[in-house]
Design a protein around this motif. Sequence first.
Motif, mmCIF file in Angstrom:
data_model
loop_
_atom_site.group_PDB
_atom_site.id
_atom_site.type_symbol
_atom_site.label_atom_id
_atom_site.label_comp_id
_atom_site.label_asym_id
_atom_site.label_seq_id
_atom_site.Cartn_x
_atom_site.Cartn_y
_atom_site.Cartn_z
ATOM 1 N N GLY A 159 0.816 -1.212 0.000
ATOM 2 C CA GLY A 159 0.000 0.000 0.000
ATOM 3 C C GLY A 159 0.848 1.259 0.000
ATOM 4 N N HIS A 160 1.913 1.270 0.796
ATOM 5 C CA HIS A 160 2.806 2.428 0.822
ATOM 6 C C HIS A 160 3.533 2.587 -0.509
ATOM 7 C CE1 HIS A 160 2.765 4.106 4.894
ATOM 8 N NE2 HIS A 160 2.359 2.903 5.254
ATOM 9 N N TRP A 161 3.968 1.482 -1.068
ATOM 10 C CA TRP A 161 4.663 1.533 -2.346
ATOM 11 C C TRP A 161 3.738 2.085 -3.427
ATOM 12 C CZ3 TRP A 161 3.895 -0.741 -7.115
ATOM 13 C CH2 TRP A 161 4.956 -0.663 -8.008
ATOM 14 N N LEU A 162 2.508 1.599 -3.442
ATOM 15 C CA LEU A 162 1.539 2.047 -4.435
ATOM 16 C C LEU A 162 1.179 3.519 -4.232
ATOM 17 C CD1 LEU A 162 -0.045 0.936 -6.808
ATOM 18 C CD2 LEU A 162 -1.880 0.353 -5.235
ATOM 19 N N LEU A 163 0.994 3.936 -2.989
ATOM 20 C CA LEU A 163 0.682 5.337 -2.700
ATOM 21 C C LEU A 163 1.822 6.249 -3.128
ATOM 22 C CD1 LEU A 163 -1.322 7.317 -1.418
ATOM 23 C CD2 LEU A 163 -0.150 6.940 0.747
ATOM 24 N N GLN A 164 3.045 5.819 -2.915
ATOM 25 C CA GLN A 164 4.207 6.610 -3.328
ATOM 26 C C GLN A 164 4.217 6.787 -4.846
ATOM 27 O OE1 GLN A 164 6.108 7.861 -1.024
ATOM 28 N NE2 GLN A 164 7.901 8.565 -2.094
ATOM 29 N N ARG A 165 3.911 5.741 -5.578
ATOM 30 C CA ARG A 165 3.908 5.825 -7.048
ATOM 31 C C ARG A 165 2.740 6.669 -7.558
ATOM 32 N NH1 ARG A 165 7.634 3.799 -4.896
ATOM 33 N NH2 ARG A 165 9.169 2.486 -5.878
ATOM 34 N N ILE A 166 1.585 6.547 -6.930
ATOM 35 C CA ILE A 166 0.415 7.318 -7.365
ATOM 36 C C ILE A 166 0.634 8.810 -7.132
ATOM 37 C CG2 ILE A 166 -2.013 7.786 -6.837
ATOM 38 C CD1 ILE A 166 -2.326 4.758 -6.388
ATOM 39 N N THR A 167 1.134 9.173 -5.951
ATOM 40 C CA THR A 167 1.371 10.595 -5.692
ATOM 41 C C THR A 167 2.452 11.142 -6.618
ATOM 42 O OG1 THR A 167 2.889 10.050 -3.878
ATOM 43 C CG2 THR A 167 0.603 10.566 -3.299
ATOM 44 N N ALA A 168 3.457 10.340 -6.920
ATOM 45 C CA ALA A 168 4.493 10.789 -7.852
ATOM 46 C C ALA A 168 3.909 10.990 -9.252
ATOM 47 C CB ALA A 168 5.635 9.784 -7.897
ATOM 48 N N ALA A 169 3.026 10.096 -9.663
ATOM 49 C CA ALA A 169 2.418 10.214 -10.992
ATOM 50 C C ALA A 169 1.504 11.436 -11.082
ATOM 51 C CB ALA A 169 1.640 8.947 -11.320
ATOM 52 N N PHE A 170 0.800 11.761 -10.014
ATOM 53 C CA PHE A 170 -0.082 12.925 -10.035
ATOM 54 C C PHE A 170 0.675 14.234 -9.870
ATOM 55 C CE2 PHE A 170 -3.675 10.008 -9.022
ATOM 56 C CZ PHE A 170 -4.470 10.378 -10.092
ATOM 57 N N LEU A 171 1.881 14.183 -9.328
ATOM 58 C CA LEU A 171 2.659 15.411 -9.161
ATOM 59 C C LEU A 171 3.086 16.002 -10.500
ATOM 60 C CD1 LEU A 171 4.949 14.732 -6.095
ATOM 61 C CD2 LEU A 171 3.328 16.592 -6.366
ATOM 62 N N ILE A 172 3.433 15.165 -11.447
ATOM 63 C CA ILE A 172 3.954 15.654 -12.728
ATOM 64 C C ILE A 172 2.934 16.520 -13.472
ATOM 65 C CG2 ILE A 172 4.831 14.946 -14.988
ATOM 66 C CD1 ILE A 172 6.076 12.524 -13.483
ATOM 67 N N PRO A 173 1.706 16.050 -13.729
ATOM 68 C CA PRO A 173 0.767 16.936 -14.432
ATOM 69 C C PRO A 173 0.334 18.135 -13.589
ATOM 70 C CG PRO A 173 -0.282 14.835 -13.948
ATOM 71 C CD PRO A 173 1.151 14.721 -13.547
ATOM 72 N N THR A 174 0.314 17.968 -12.275
ATOM 73 C CA THR A 174 -0.082 19.083 -11.418
ATOM 74 C C THR A 174 0.957 20.193 -11.469
ATOM 75 O OG1 THR A 174 -1.137 17.467 -9.969
ATOM 76 C CG2 THR A 174 -0.901 19.683 -9.123
ATOM 77 N N ILE A 175 2.225 19.835 -11.549
ATOM 78 C CA ILE A 175 3.284 20.843 -11.663
ATOM 79 C C ILE A 175 3.209 21.530 -13.019
ATOM 80 C CG2 ILE A 175 5.787 21.143 -11.852
ATOM 81 C CD1 ILE A 175 6.055 18.986 -9.685
ATOM 82 N N LEU A 176 2.929 20.775 -14.068
ATOM 83 C CA LEU A 176 2.868 21.357 -15.406
ATOM 84 C C LEU A 176 1.684 22.309 -15.576
ATOM 85 C CD1 LEU A 176 3.822 18.240 -17.539
ATOM 86 C CD2 LEU A 176 5.270 20.183 -16.913
ATOM 87 N N ILE A 177 0.604 22.067 -14.856
ATOM 88 C CA ILE A 177 -0.584 22.914 -14.955
ATOM 89 C C ILE A 177 -0.669 23.822 -13.729
ATOM 90 C CG2 ILE A 177 -3.078 22.892 -15.349
ATOM 91 C CD1 ILE A 177 -2.814 19.978 -16.135
ATOM 92 N N ALA A 178 0.454 24.198 -13.183
ATOM 93 C CA ALA A 178 0.472 24.954 -11.933
ATOM 94 C C ALA A 178 -0.183 26.321 -12.102
ATOM 95 C CB ALA A 178 1.895 25.105 -11.433
ATOM 96 N N ASN A 179 -1.267 26.523 -11.408
ATOM 97 C CA ASN A 179 -1.901 27.828 -11.274
ATOM 98 C C ASN A 179 -2.476 27.900 -9.864
ATOM 99 O OD1 ASN A 179 -4.299 26.390 -11.355
ATOM 100 N ND2 ASN A 179 -4.615 26.755 -13.527
ATOM 101 N N VAL A 180 -3.188 28.948 -9.570
ATOM 102 C CA VAL A 180 -3.665 29.138 -8.199
ATOM 103 C C VAL A 180 -4.632 28.033 -7.783
ATOM 104 C CG1 VAL A 180 -4.911 30.711 -6.673
ATOM 105 C CG2 VAL A 180 -3.309 31.613 -8.347
ATOM 106 N N SER A 181 -5.452 27.573 -8.697
ATOM 107 C CA SER A 181 -6.436 26.552 -8.325
ATOM 108 C C SER A 181 -5.791 25.190 -8.069
ATOM 109 C CB SER A 181 -7.509 26.427 -9.400
ATOM 110 O OG SER A 181 -6.931 26.007 -10.606
ATOM 111 N N THR A 182 -4.697 24.894 -8.736
ATOM 112 C CA THR A 182 -4.033 23.611 -8.502
ATOM 113 C C THR A 182 -2.961 23.700 -7.422
ATOM 114 O OG1 THR A 182 -2.415 24.013 -10.243
ATOM 115 C CG2 THR A 182 -4.424 22.815 -10.850
ATOM 116 N N LEU A 183 -2.752 24.885 -6.884
ATOM 117 C CA LEU A 183 -1.716 25.058 -5.869
ATOM 118 C C LEU A 183 -2.008 24.247 -4.613
ATOM 119 C CD1 LEU A 183 0.871 26.550 -5.108
ATOM 120 C CD2 LEU A 183 -0.569 28.322 -4.117
ATOM 121 N N ILE A 184 -3.245 24.225 -4.194
ATOM 122 C CA ILE A 184 -3.606 23.458 -2.998
ATOM 123 C C ILE A 184 -3.369 21.972 -3.243
ATOM 124 C CG2 ILE A 184 -5.504 22.824 -1.467
ATOM 125 C CD1 ILE A 184 -6.669 25.609 -2.026
ATOM 126 N N LEU A 185 -3.820 21.490 -4.381
ATOM 127 C CA LEU A 185 -3.617 20.082 -4.717
ATOM 128 C C LEU A 185 -2.130 19.751 -4.824
ATOM 129 C CD1 LEU A 185 -4.838 17.355 -5.509
ATOM 130 C CD2 LEU A 185 -4.827 18.160 -7.878
#
Length: 86
Positions: free
Chosen positions: A9-35
Amino acid sequence: MKTHRETLGHWLLQRITAAFLIPTILIANVSTLILLNILLFWHIHVGIEEILADYVHHEVTRNWILILLRVFCLIIIKYVFVFFVF
């Protein structure tokens, strides 16, 4: 000692959060800042939790470090949010 299911579960959570970080950084604006902040610090927290599980063998010490880490992450998330919004 952690079970195989907890470790997976920890391994999977680490990979999922890493995968979601990449598009969130690329679309960084005020609304995605919290996420972005939540994902980033959750990713950091899960990683440090695994390191502590491997290297800190005294359970009370490990739990106190995790509590302090959570408080620290919440404080940093608040300051980053305030910095970018105001």
